[in-house]
Design a protein around this motif. Structure first.
Motif, PDB file in Angstrom:
ATOM      1  N   LEU A 180      -4.677  -0.564 -12.009  1.00 39.11           N
ATOM      2  CA  LEU A 180      -3.466  -0.143 -11.295  1.00 39.11           C
ATOM      3  C   LEU A 180      -3.211  -1.205 -10.253  1.00 39.11           C
ATOM      4  O   LEU A 180      -4.112  -1.405  -9.547  1.00 39.11           O
ATOM      5  CB  LEU A 180      -3.828   1.278 -10.848  1.00 39.11           C
ATOM      6  CG  LEU A 180      -2.722   2.333 -10.595  1.00 39.11           C
ATOM      7  CD1 LEU A 180      -1.849   2.196 -11.974  1.00 39.11           C
ATOM      8  CD2 LEU A 180      -3.286   3.578  -9.958  1.00 39.11           C
ATOM      9  N   ASN A 214       0.933  -1.249   0.024  1.00 34.92           N
ATOM     10  CA  ASN A 214      -0.149  -0.174   0.011  1.00 34.92           C
ATOM     11  C   ASN A 214       1.003   1.119   0.016  1.00 34.92           C
ATOM     12  O   ASN A 214       0.359   2.124  -0.710  1.00 34.92           O
ATOM     13  CB  ASN A 214      -1.061   0.027   1.314  1.00 34.92           C
ATOM     14  CG  ASN A 214      -1.845   1.197   1.370  1.00 34.92           C
ATOM     15  OD1 ASN A 214      -1.449   2.050   2.103  1.00 34.92           O
ATOM     16  ND2 ASN A 214      -2.865   1.320   0.594  1.00 34.92           N
ATOM     17  N   GLY A 226      -7.101  -2.107  -3.703  1.00 34.83           N
ATOM     18  CA  GLY A 226      -6.454  -2.862  -4.882  1.00 34.83           C
ATOM     19  C   GLY A 226      -5.952  -4.199  -4.485  1.00 34.83           C
ATOM     20  O   GLY A 226      -5.556  -4.921  -5.190  1.00 34.83           O
ATOM     21  N   LYS A 234       0.707   1.075  -6.732  1.00 28.41           N
ATOM     22  CA  LYS A 234       0.898   2.472  -7.441  1.00 28.41           C
ATOM     23  C   LYS A 234      -0.480   2.947  -7.441  1.00 28.41           C
ATOM     24  O   LYS A 234      -0.685   3.958  -8.115  1.00 28.41           O
ATOM     25  CB  LYS A 234       0.881   1.917  -8.970  1.00 28.41           C
ATOM     26  CG  LYS A 234       2.345   1.313  -9.171  1.00 28.41           C
ATOM     27  CD  LYS A 234       2.618   1.192 -10.686  1.00 28.41           C
ATOM     28  CE  LYS A 234       4.223   0.684 -10.940  1.00 28.41           C
ATOM     29  NZ  LYS A 234       4.245   0.081 -12.205  1.00 28.41           N
ATOM     30  N   ARG A 235      -1.318   2.610  -6.481  1.00 31.99           N
ATOM     31  CA  ARG A 235      -2.517   3.422  -6.263  1.00 31.99           C
ATOM     32  C   ARG A 235      -2.608   4.786  -5.379  1.00 31.99           C
ATOM     33  O   ARG A 235      -3.548   5.548  -5.414  1.00 31.99           O
ATOM     34  CB  ARG A 235      -3.731   2.516  -5.733  1.00 31.99           C
ATOM     35  CG  ARG A 235      -4.181   1.528  -6.614  1.00 31.99           C
ATOM     36  CD  ARG A 235      -5.516   1.222  -6.422  1.00 31.99           C
ATOM     37  NE  ARG A 235      -5.782   0.067  -7.368  1.00 31.99           N
ATOM     38  CZ  ARG A 235      -6.992  -0.607  -7.515  1.00 31.99           C
ATOM     39  NH1 ARG A 235      -7.796  -0.477  -6.657  1.00 31.99           N
ATOM     40  NH2 ARG A 235      -7.236  -1.663  -8.393  1.00 31.99           N
ATOM     41  N   GLU A 236      -1.418   4.910  -4.717  1.00 33.96           N
ATOM     42  CA  GLU A 236      -1.331   6.097  -3.956  1.00 33.96           C
ATOM     43  C   GLU A 236      -2.356   6.229  -2.920  1.00 33.96           C
ATOM     44  O   GLU A 236      -3.143   7.359  -2.830  1.00 33.96           O
ATOM     45  CB  GLU A 236      -1.121   7.343  -4.561  1.00 33.96           C
ATOM     46  CG  GLU A 236      -0.008   7.468  -5.585  1.00 33.96           C
ATOM     47  CD  GLU A 236       1.207   7.402  -5.288  1.00 33.96           C
ATOM     48  OE1 GLU A 236       1.255   8.185  -3.968  1.00 33.96           O
ATOM     49  OE2 GLU A 236       2.393   7.068  -5.616  1.00 33.96           O
ATOM     50  N   THR A 237      -2.693   5.234  -2.167  1.00 33.21           N
ATOM     51  CA  THR A 237      -3.813   5.109  -1.084  1.00 33.21           C
ATOM     52  C   THR A 237      -3.022   5.109   0.275  1.00 33.21           C
ATOM     53  O   THR A 237      -1.933   4.251   0.353  1.00 33.21           O
ATOM     54  CB  THR A 237      -4.713   4.052  -1.024  1.00 33.21           C
ATOM     55  OG1 THR A 237      -4.190   2.827  -1.169  1.00 33.21           O
ATOM     56  CG2 THR A 237      -5.703   4.229  -2.603  1.00 33.21           C
ATOM     57  N   ILE A 244      -9.027   3.323 -12.317  1.00 31.42           N
ATOM     58  CA  ILE A 244      -7.820   2.737 -11.758  1.00 31.42           C
ATOM     59  C   ILE A 244      -7.903   1.106 -11.586  1.00 31.42           C
ATOM     60  O   ILE A 244      -7.020   0.407 -11.102  1.00 31.42           O
ATOM     61  CB  ILE A 244      -7.360   3.172 -10.307  1.00 31.42           C
ATOM     62  CG1 ILE A 244      -8.786   3.012  -9.305  1.00 31.42           C
ATOM     63  CG2 ILE A 244      -7.028   4.767 -10.579  1.00 31.42           C
ATOM     64  CD1 ILE A 244      -8.369   3.011  -8.119  1.00 31.42           C
ATOM     65  N   ASN A 245      -8.769   0.460 -12.366  1.00 29.78           N
ATOM     66  CA  ASN A 245      -9.057  -0.987 -12.188  1.00 29.78           C
ATOM     67  C   ASN A 245      -7.583  -1.691 -12.489  1.00 29.78           C
ATOM     68  O   ASN A 245      -7.500  -2.859 -11.692  1.00 29.78           O
ATOM     69  CB  ASN A 245      -9.906  -1.226 -13.197  1.00 29.78           C
ATOM     70  CG  ASN A 245     -11.267  -1.258 -12.709  1.00 29.78           C
ATOM     71  OD1 ASN A 245     -11.856  -0.312 -12.275  1.00 29.78           O
ATOM     72  ND2 ASN A 245     -12.272  -2.167 -12.813  1.00 29.78           N
ATOM     73  N   PRO A 290      -1.789  -2.369  -6.597  1.00 25.34           N
ATOM     74  CA  PRO A 290      -2.055  -1.777  -5.323  1.00 25.34           C
ATOM     75  C   PRO A 290      -0.978  -0.731  -4.844  1.00 25.34           C
ATOM     76  O   PRO A 290      -1.198   0.331  -4.491  1.00 25.34           O
ATOM     77  CB  PRO A 290      -2.179  -2.936  -4.417  1.00 25.34           C
ATOM     78  CG  PRO A 290      -1.969  -4.170  -4.685  1.00 25.34           C
ATOM     79  CD  PRO A 290      -2.042  -3.917  -6.317  1.00 25.34           C
TER      80      PRO A 290
END
Lengths: 550, 361
Positions: free
Chosen positions: B69, A454, B50, B73-76, B66-67, B71
């Protein structure tokens, strides 16, 4: 990207399955087939099995195997249960040292134990001569008595460890509530404590039985005319060399059937009967009156002394003047050690090289398999989890015969190379690595890995960066266990080694056979020291008991 | 950053964890997924992070789909229920982990980590290891670690469930404060309705993989759309009444509940012959006696009474065999009743909420 990530682990899964197929399943299948062919005509036939179950000679081997294993199992229980009970329930001086020393026999090579008892009680043994001088004749150590003696003294720690582990997981309230309901202490032990410990006792007994029946070194050294299955399979294989290992194959299969039965009992009876208990308050450790305490202490010290004394004898012998089988105890000499180190250092280097190579491969493989089994549950990884038990239930001699017979012709020829030794060691000992790494991995929550992903670190790198460092002590413990047990491996080595790739264990085996106890003890001592040093580091610097890897 | 979910469906074997769910979360909003365990709220959060791939549906951050993308690279920024701190790293290294993965220059890294540690009041503990921290402190580290990377969305999976009751309340105020200061879009998962109400801008109530209602805390409390939302968001008395007539001048529905006449204010003539009424316990008052107010005045017998100082809570039996829960704030003398005593209660005609949903009847 996610596809690629899944792809990497799927690739590792595939590789693991191929390795298992090539190192266990395919070789075992080929000797299984060989066991059903006639040595003369190479046609399908049941004659090998007919011979085993009709010729008195083979029947005696089978009976001998079962006899010594059963006896060793019973005696291990007789020693191991009270030992485990005493060390986990009572106070007595030097308990922690006794406990640690009590587990050592597990790691020390069994055939060195056999050698030591020959040194003490054999024909030219120290004790034998001492007693002969005063006119006392001891019963012969050779044959089943010697075998059972060595097995019992080296394998009882399994029972004791199982029992003491089970003892400390019983919650105090269990026994207290039995007392509260009106049962006297003996009744509590019989109706509550013992039944709860039963699965542990049976598990320990099964391990002892299995280790005894698959053992090669002890019966071959101390058994003399007393033939057991593991030894006879080897003899048949040597005499069939080059041909179809049909009789060796059939004997191996009989041995596999027995060990399989033991493993299935363990899996389906013991695991089902085990009571999962989260012990919040382990039972109190009782302080007895001086005399009973002394009795307990004496018992435990005597057992530990008896089981470790042989190794002390070997170490002393290595620095004792000798001529062939005659040892001049009391006369110091470095000749044996010097010739082991200077004249023939090759076996020592071979042992180290082979053990280290097998361990390195095992650590990587173990890490991959542990991850798959713990983190990527699914039907295929379940299959992997089942298959990985196989090497544990196949006797070393049997695996050696299977590998040698399979890879001496055809597409892959390994027989007669050092690689086949590494392969055998790797597959036989990799369960240590898998067990320790997967048990650490199980304790690390998946979310730790996910947290790293994450925060922007790709999956495989996340595993290497945050999970592997946490697992390192566990990985090290597994690696050390793999290394020391590989170093002490005789049963598969004896089948697979050839000339220049002789190991320390083979040297010891041969020198004992030829009656050269001085050199045998020298190699034995080097082996004992090589095994003890890493264990010391394991305990000292990783704070791990050697039992954590068993 | 605006987050949109369109028709997300996720099955685990035969279990439908999320069923065609669509949600839209505004930039800077504190949005909570509230529901009982197994309702799919955590799965939905993991879809956004993700870690779980939906079988169907699309996820958008702003206008970006973002399907596909991965996890990492999701910037969460995700805060896990068990915090998931790296045990071999100290507080500073835990917080710096994401910045190092992004190759942030040394000076900037130092200042950003220190700044966020300051914000969560952990500056003095920067060199402690997770095992040396209390639950609340670990929680702050997890929050700081997720925030320091300036994520597009902050994701929190039951972050307070492992803390004790008192700490939970102070932490939720703190989380709310920091979230508002940073103006970061937040998706928060909890099963605690009180927590959800006190912390959120908007709440989505989930049950059996479906969104039941989306709204502000007060909308959800005062105007639940169905029986499930009504019951999940607080103590509820639900009465199924029969419609007798409608007075359009006063906008009153004349209804009957087990032979008792009730007047309910409602803007139009009801279409069904039956209505489901929600009466929150605090909407019901205790009357001094029968003459007090004849409209919507009934009697009942106290089955149990629980006095907690500021309030007394009754369980009563009324209308024959109907159980009702009553809460009296700041109780007066005459409002104190004991078990077995009878009491009179009433409610205003505009108090009961008519739950519109047809399938709950």
């Amino acid at each position: 990207m996610i596809r690629r990530f899944l792809g990497i682990w799927n690739l590792i899964l595939l590789a693991a399955l191929i390795i298992l197929f090539l190192s266990v399943i395919y070789p075992m299948a080929s000797i299984f087939l060989a066991s059903f062919t006639s040595p003369e005509t190479n046609q399908f036939s049941l004659e090998n099995y007919q011979k085993i179950f009709h010729l008195p000679f083979y029947l005696r081997c089978l009976r001998n195997s079962l006899w010594v294993s059963t006896l060793a199992m019973i005696l291990s229980l007789i020693i191991g249960i009270p030992f485990g009970f005493f060390v986990s329930r009572f106070h007595f001086p030097g308990k922690s040292v006794i406990k640690t020393l009590g587990t050592l026999p597990l790691i020390l090579p069994t055939f060195i134990g056999a050698e030591a008892w020959i040194l003490l009680l054999g024909r030219n043994g120290w004790f034998t001569q001492l007693l002969n001088a005063v006119g006392v004749r001891l019963p012969s150590i050779y044959g089943w008595k010697g075998i059972v003696l060595v097995f019992t003294l080296q394998f009882f720690p399994y029972v004791f460890l199982m029992v003491s582990a089970a003892m400390t997981t019983i919650d105090k309230s269990l026994e207290e509530s039995a007392r509260n309901l009106g049962a006297n202490p003996f009744r509590v032990f019989r109706t509550v404590t013992l039944p709860v410990m039963m699965p542990a006792i049976v598990a320990g007994a099964l391990i002892v039985f299995y280790l005894s029946i698959e053992n090669f070194g002890v019966p071959v050294l101390i058994g003399e005319g007393f033939k057991v299955l593991a030894v006879q399979a080897y003899n048949e294989f040597i005499s069939e060399l080059g041909g179809n290992p049909s009789m060796a194959g059939a004997l191996s299969m009989v041995l596999v059937m027995i060990t399989l039965l033991v493993a299935l009992t363990q899996k389906y009876w013991v695991e089902r009967k085990s009571y999962a208990m989260s012990s919040l308050r382990p039972p109190d450790i009782i302080r007895l009156k001086p005399f009973p305490t002394f009795c307990i202490w004496l018992f435990c010290v005597s057992v530990v002394f008896l089981s470790l004394f042989p190794f002390f004898v070997v170490i002393v012998s290595s620095v004792t003047k000798s001529r062939g089988p005659v040892m001049y105890f009391g006369q110091f000499s470095l000749k044996n050690l010097a010739s082991a180190f200077q004249i023939a250092p090759r076996p020592i280097l071979n042992s180290f090289f082979l053990a280290t190579t097998a361990t390195l491969i095992g650590v990587v493989f173990g890490l991959g398999v542990s991850y798959l089994v713990v983190r990527r549950k699914g039907p295929v990884t379940y299959l992997l989890d089942m298959l990985i038990i196989l090497p544990l239930i196949i006797a070393g001699t049997v695996l050696g015969i299977a590998l040698a017979a399979t890879y001496n012709k055809g597409m892959i020829v390994l027989t007669g190379t050092w690689m086949i030794l590494v392969l055998a060691y790797f597959i036989r000992k990799v369960p240590y690595s898998i067990k320790t790494t997967s048990s650490v991995l199980q304790q690390i929550d998946v979310s730790v890995e996910e947290a790293s992903i994450n925060l922007g670190v790709p999956p495989v790198r996340s595993f290497l960066k945050v999970i592997v460092p946490v697992m390192l002590p566990g990985i090290a413990a597994g690696a050390i266990m793999m290394w020391v047990t590989t170093l002490a491996e005789l049963s598969s080595t004896i089948v697979l080694y050839y000339g220049p790739w002789s190991t320390m264990t083979v040297q010891i085996f041969q020198y004992v056979g030829s009656g050269d106890f001085g050199l045998a003890s020298a190699y034995g001592t080097i082996l004992i020291v090589s095994v003890l040093i890493p264990l010391f580091f394991l305990q000292r610097f990783l704070g791990k008991e050697l039992t954590s890897a068993l | 950053m605006e987050v949109r979910l369109q028709g997300i469906t996720k099955r685990f074997g035969s279990l439908v964890a999320i069923d065609k769910t669509s949600l839209s979360i505004e930039g800077g909003e504190f949005f909570t997924l509230l529901g009982p365990s197994g309702c799919g709220k955590t799965t939905l959060l993991r879809v956004v992070a993700g870690f779980t791939r939906p079988d169907f549906g699309k996820i958008f951050f702003g206008n970006e789909n973002i399907n596909r993308l991965p996890p990492h690279k999701r910037e969460t920024g995700m805060v896990f229920q068990n915090y998931a701190l790296f045990p071999q790293m100290d507080v500073f290294d835990n917080v710096a982990y994401g910045l190092r993965a992004r190759r942030v220059p040394h000076e900037e890294l130092q200042s950003r980590v220190n700044e966020i540690l300051d914000k969560v009041q952990l500056k003095e503990l920067a060199h402690r290891f997770p095992s040396q921290l209390s639950g609340g402190q670990q929680q702050r580290v997890a929050l700081a670690r997720a925030l320091v990377i300036c994520p597009r969305v902050l994701l929190m999976d039951e972050p307070l469930s492992n803390l004790d009751a008192k700490l939970r309340i102070s932490m939720r105020q703190e989380i709310r404060k920091i979230q508002k200061e940073l103006g970061i879009t937040t998706l928060y998962v909890t099963h605690d309705q009180e927590e959800a109400m006190s912390i959120s801008d908007r709440i989505a109530i989930l049950n059996l993989g479906k969104v039941q209602q989306v709204g502000t805390p007060s909308e959800i409390y005062f105007h639940p759309k169905n029986r499930f939302v009504a019951e999940f968001t607080g103590t509820s008395n639900l009465l199924e009444v029969a419609v007798l007539g409608y007075d359009p001048d006063q906008q009153l529905v004349h209804t009957d509940f087990k032979g008792n006449s009730m007047l309910i204010r409602y803007p139009q003539r009801p279409l069904q012959n039956h209505l489901l009424l929600l009466l929150r316990p605090e909407w019901i008052k205790i009357a001094r006696d029968r003459q007090d107010n004849p409209v919507n005045l009934f009697s009942g017998i106290v089955l149990s009474s629980t006095f907690v100082g500021s309030m007394v809570k009754y369980q009563i039996k009324a209308f024959g065999d109907q159980l009702l829960i009553l809460e009296v704030q700041d109780p007066q003398d005459y409002e104190m009743k004991r078990e077995g005593e009878s009491l009179f209660f009433r409610f205003d005609a505009d108090r009961p909420v008519v739950i519109a949903s047809r399938e709950d009847l």
